[in-house]
Scaffold this motif. Structure first.
Motif, PDB file in Angstrom:
ATOM      1  N   ILE A  42      48.586  40.290  50.470  1.00  0.00           N
ATOM      2  CA  ILE A  42      49.077  38.747  49.722  1.00  0.00           C
ATOM      3  C   ILE A  42      50.361  38.446  50.078  1.00  0.00           C
ATOM      4  N   THR A  43      51.200  39.396  50.004  1.00  0.00           N
ATOM      5  CA  THR A  43      52.733  39.194  50.237  1.00  0.00           C
ATOM      6  C   THR A  43      53.153  38.863  51.704  1.00  0.00           C
ATOM      7  N   THR A  44      52.585  39.527  52.658  1.00  0.00           N
ATOM      8  CA  THR A  44      53.258  39.746  53.953  1.00  0.00           C
ATOM      9  C   THR A  44      52.215  38.987  54.967  1.00  0.00           C
ATOM     10  N   THR A  45      51.209  38.325  54.599  1.00  0.00           N
ATOM     11  CA  THR A  45      50.315  37.321  55.346  1.00  0.00           C
ATOM     12  C   THR A  45      50.553  35.978  55.437  1.00  0.00           C
ATOM     13  N   PRO A  46      50.997  35.014  56.575  1.00  0.00           N
ATOM     14  CA  PRO A  46      51.354  33.782  56.476  1.00  0.00           C
ATOM     15  C   PRO A  46      49.913  33.222  55.721  1.00  0.00           C
ATOM     16  N   ALA A  47      50.295  31.759  54.919  1.00  0.00           N
ATOM     17  CA  ALA A  47      49.481  31.102  54.413  1.00  0.00           C
ATOM     18  C   ALA A  47      48.380  31.021  55.252  1.00  0.00           C
ATOM     19  N   ASP A  48      48.645  30.267  56.443  1.00  0.00           N
ATOM     20  CA  ASP A  48      47.547  29.864  57.354  1.00  0.00           C
ATOM     21  C   ASP A  48      46.807  30.851  58.084  1.00  0.00           C
ATOM     22  N   SER A  49      47.027  32.332  57.558  1.00  0.00           N
ATOM     23  CA  SER A  49      46.268  33.429  58.258  1.00  0.00           C
ATOM     24  C   SER A  49      45.480  34.165  57.266  1.00  0.00           C
ATOM     25  N   LEU A  50      45.551  33.622  55.898  1.00  0.00           N
ATOM     26  CA  LEU A  50      44.834  34.296  54.617  1.00  0.00           C
ATOM     27  C   LEU A  50      44.117  33.221  53.972  1.00  0.00           C
ATOM     28  N   ILE A  51      42.777  33.843  53.646  1.00  0.00           N
ATOM     29  CA  ILE A  51      42.226  32.989  52.756  1.00  0.00           C
ATOM     30  C   ILE A  51      41.373  34.061  51.875  1.00  0.00           C
ATOM     31  N   GLY A  52      41.618  33.670  50.635  1.00  0.00           N
ATOM     32  CA  GLY A  52      40.879  34.515  49.577  1.00  0.00           C
ATOM     33  C   GLY A  52      39.975  34.060  48.654  1.00  0.00           C
ATOM     34  N   CYS A  53      39.009  34.319  48.192  1.00  0.00           N
ATOM     35  CA  CYS A  53      38.048  33.760  47.222  1.00  0.00           C
ATOM     36  C   CYS A  53      37.768  34.752  46.060  1.00  0.00           C
ATOM     37  N   VAL A  54      37.683  34.219  44.850  1.00  0.00           N
ATOM     38  CA  VAL A  54      37.185  34.944  43.660  1.00  0.00           C
ATOM     39  C   VAL A  54      36.150  34.353  42.903  1.00  0.00           C
ATOM     40  N   ALA A  55      35.674  35.313  42.222  1.00  0.00           N
ATOM     41  CA  ALA A  55      34.337  34.925  41.213  1.00  0.00           C
ATOM     42  C   ALA A  55      35.007  35.143  39.877  1.00  0.00           C
ATOM     43  N   LYS A  56      34.629  34.005  39.123  1.00  0.00           N
ATOM     44  CA  LYS A  56      35.196  34.044  37.652  1.00  0.00           C
ATOM     45  C   LYS A  56      34.100  34.087  36.720  1.00  0.00           C
ATOM     46  N   ASP A  57      34.066  34.879  35.887  1.00  0.00           N
ATOM     47  CA  ASP A  57      33.115  34.735  34.564  1.00  0.00           C
ATOM     48  C   ASP A  57      33.990  34.237  33.347  1.00  0.00           C
ATOM     49  N   GLY A  58      34.010  33.109  33.254  1.00  0.00           N
ATOM     50  CA  GLY A  58      34.836  32.393  32.013  1.00  0.00           C
ATOM     51  C   GLY A  58      35.977  32.493  32.919  1.00  0.00           C
ATOM     52  N   THR A  59      37.063  33.056  32.090  1.00  0.00           N
ATOM     53  CA  THR A  59      38.682  33.126  32.549  1.00  0.00           C
ATOM     54  C   THR A  59      38.796  34.580  33.346  1.00  0.00           C
ATOM     55  N   ARG A  60      37.988  35.390  33.333  1.00  0.00           N
ATOM     56  CA  ARG A  60      38.084  36.803  33.912  1.00  0.00           C
ATOM     57  C   ARG A  60      37.576  36.750  35.275  1.00  0.00           C
ATOM     58  N   ILE A  61      38.296  37.128  36.436  1.00  0.00           N
ATOM     59  CA  ILE A  61      37.888  37.310  37.636  1.00  0.00           C
ATOM     60  C   ILE A  61      37.313  38.704  37.967  1.00  0.00           C
ATOM     61  N   VAL A  62      35.956  38.603  38.356  1.00  0.00           N
ATOM     62  CA  VAL A  62      35.152  39.890  38.380  1.00  0.00           C
ATOM     63  C   VAL A  62      34.944  40.006  40.029  1.00  0.00           C
ATOM     64  N   GLY A  63      35.269  39.027  40.824  1.00  0.00           N
ATOM     65  CA  GLY A  63      35.029  39.550  42.116  1.00  0.00           C
ATOM     66  C   GLY A  63      36.177  38.790  43.007  1.00  0.00           C
ATOM     67  N   ALA A  64      36.474  39.588  44.219  1.00  0.00           N
ATOM     68  CA  ALA A  64      37.778  39.071  45.205  1.00  0.00           C
ATOM     69  C   ALA A  64      37.085  39.426  46.393  1.00  0.00           C
ATOM     70  N   ILE A  65      37.683  38.621  47.371  1.00  0.00           N
ATOM     71  CA  ILE A  65      37.360  38.847  48.819  1.00  0.00           C
ATOM     72  C   ILE A  65      38.659  38.200  49.611  1.00  0.00           C
ATOM     73  N   PHE A  66      38.772  38.851  50.445  1.00  0.00           N
ATOM     74  CA  PHE A  66      39.975  38.160  51.732  1.00  0.00           C
ATOM     75  C   PHE A  66      39.567  38.015  52.967  1.00  0.00           C
ATOM     76  N   PHE A  67      39.846  36.879  53.602  1.00  0.00           N
ATOM     77  CA  PHE A  67      39.820  36.783  55.064  1.00  0.00           C
ATOM     78  C   PHE A  67      41.059  36.543  55.775  1.00  0.00           C
ATOM     79  N   SER A  68      41.347  37.492  56.783  1.00  0.00           N
ATOM     80  CA  SER A  68      42.653  37.501  57.270  1.00  0.00           C
ATOM     81  C   SER A  68      42.339  37.226  58.888  1.00  0.00           C
TER      82      SER A  68
END
Length: 178
Positions: A42-68
């Motif tokens: 998250i902190t070292t990858t340029p914004a145009d080289s990182l796409i993250g996606c999350v799954a939320k159950d209400g307000t809680r994140i229950v899943g996350a993935i990243f594409f770099s």
């Protein structure tokens, strides 16, 4: 379940999710290692080289993935899917596959040609990934489990054979991850 793009304001919650999930399945040391990897991604990858996606159950994140970003010899727009985490208490409900499908749709809409991952073929094949021999497209580093090198074309055309090296983002530039 709500799927959305990752926002940096969720960094702490996402890092904690990865740390918790991998600690439960692989032990505390691996959990800390993956948590550090995600934080670094998250902190070292340029914004145009990182796409993250999350799954939320209400307000809680229950899943996350990243594409770099993954530079491939053909010059096509390519990304690497890694890592993937789904909260232990919701494993087996299809959230991981739905989250990956959501992410692939995001990449497709942005004109991405190819996506690769390194993991369990039985799991990732459910979202369109197939085993790729390294003679077709080489991984950035030697693989400890070559059977886990997987890819897919997002436009339905075959993945072309490529001569040359692939390059991953800085966070993955460590042979221990491969």
């Amino acid at each position: 379940m709500e799927f959305s793009l990752f926002e940096s304001t969720a960094t702490d919650e996402v890092v904690e999710l990865f740390t918790r999930v991998f600690s439960a399945s692989e032990g505390a040391a691996e959990g800390q290692s993956i948590g550090f990897l995600v934080s670094s991604l998250i902190t070292t990858t340029p914004a145009d080289s990182l796409i993250g996606c999350v799954a939320k159950d209400g307000t809680r994140i229950v899943g996350a993935i990243f594409f770099s970003r993954l530079k491939v010899p053909s010059g096509q727009r390519a990304f690497l899917l890694s890592p993937v985490a789904v909260a232990t208490e919701v494993h087996g409900t299809g959230i991981g596959q739905a989250l990956i499908t959501f992410g692939l749709d995001q990449l497709r809409s942005q004109g991405t040609d190819l996506v690769f991952t390194y993991g369990d073929p039985a799991f990732y094949s459910k979202t369109g990934f197939a085993q790729i021999d390294e003679s077709i497209v080489a991984a950035p580093y030697p693989l400890s489990q070559p059977i886990g090198w997987l890819g897919q074309s997002l436009d339905g055309s075959p993945i072309p054979a490529m001569r040359g090296v692939t390059e991953c983002v800085e966070a993955f530039a460590n042979p221990d991850h491969w």
